[in-house]
Design a protein around this motif. Structure first.
Motif, PDB file in Angstrom:
ATOM      1  N   SER A  47       0.843  -1.211   0.000  1.00  0.00           N
ATOM      2  CA  SER A  47       0.000   0.000   0.000  1.00  0.00           C
ATOM      3  C   SER A  47       0.868   1.247   0.000  1.00  0.00           C
ATOM      4  N   ASP A 170      -6.336  -0.929  -4.451  1.00  0.00           N
ATOM      5  CA  ASP A 170      -5.683  -1.607  -3.322  1.00  0.00           C
ATOM      6  C   ASP A 170      -6.617  -2.701  -2.802  1.00  0.00           C
ATOM      7  N   GLU A 171      -6.319  -3.929  -3.123  1.00  0.00           N
ATOM      8  CA  GLU A 171      -7.113  -5.109  -2.740  1.00  0.00           C
ATOM      9  C   GLU A 171      -8.599  -4.924  -3.074  1.00  0.00           C
TER      10      GLU A 171
HETATM   11 MG    MG Z   1      -2.036  -2.752   2.263  1.00  0.00          MG
END
Ligand code: MG
Ligand code: ATP
Length: 227
Positions: A47, A170-171
């Motif tokens: 991240s 992000d995910e």
């Molecule tokens: Mg992360």
């Protein structure tokens, strides 16, 4: 065509008296029409790298080349302008506003992104966005009545306002079951290919990686190709 280049990115965080180097000289380039999947253990710095690439936080040292700029050298205002007009973001949870309908979520996004559109252009843009993610039929629905996958599709539509050059995710499928994950990944892949977007996506999920053009793994602050 290369759209974004990271060159020798270092990031150090200070926790109390201890300095920890999370990113140790990372170089990477993102190409138009391609999905790059970034994987690695929890806490490895995925991240952190994504947010540096997107100009959300500065590196300790290194360069982020986008168009004719180095994001590491720009003033906060200049970075904000690039982010608002050229970058789209999708996170693990859709973070929709609970008291706005699907359509209003997108209107809200157009309002905050200093768009100069008149009423008609705005209506056409909302229609285009809803069609893009196949959600026209849920135009007047509130988030509470949407499935996780539908919410994420609206989050993707919101990220597509003004058709970004780069989509940072992000995910994006971490909160979804495998069927919904596949739907969301198919959508992200179609958008990347059809609109010629460049996508950088953090993921833990092996199935999700299958939709990527390239996979890179974060390990000990450096990048490697996963085995
Ligand atoms: Mg992360
Ligand atoms: N602002 C900050 N201040 C101090 N330490 C930070 C900060 N941001 C991140 N870190 C530390 O940097 C490391 C990497 O964090 P990061 O969130 O990038 O990991 P990640 O790979 O995304 O993990 P996850 O898979 O759990 O999301 C962690 O040890 C984290 O605690």
């Amino acid at each position: 065509m290369t759209i974004l280049t990271l060159e020798n990115i270092h990031k150090t965080f200070k926790n109390g008296d201890v300095e920890e180097e999370i990113l140790k000289g990372i170089s990477l380039s993102l190409k138009q029409g391609e999905i790059t999947a970034l994987t690695g253990a929890s806490g490895s710095g995925k991240s952190t790298l994504l947010t540096i690439a997107a100009g959300l936080q500065p590196p300790t040292s290194g360069h982020i080349y986008f168009e004719s700029h180095d994001l590491a050298e720009l003033k906060p205002d200049q970075i904000r302008h690039i982010r608002a007009s050229q970058f789209g973001f999708v996170f693990q949870f859709a973070h929709l506003v609970p008291f706005l309908t699907v359509e209003e979520q997108l209107i809200f996004m157009l309002d905050v992104s200093d768009s100069k559109q008149n009423k008609q252009q705005r209506a056409a843009e909302i229609k285009r966005l809803l069609e893009l993610v196949d959600m026209e039929h849920r135009r007047t629905a509130y988030p509470a009545s949407l499935s996780g996958g539908e919410k994420q599709r609206i989050a993707i539509a919101r990220a597509m306002v003004h058709q970004p050059t780069i989509l940072f995710a992000d995910e994006p499928t971490a909160s979804l079951d495998s069927k919904r994950s596949k739907e969301v990944m198919t959508l992200m892949r179609n958008l990347t290919k059809e609109l010629g977007i460049t996508t950088l996506m953090v993921t833990h999920d092996q199935d999700t990686m299958a939709y990527a053009d390239h996979m890179i793994e974060m390990k000990d602050g450096c990048l490697s190709q996963p085995v």
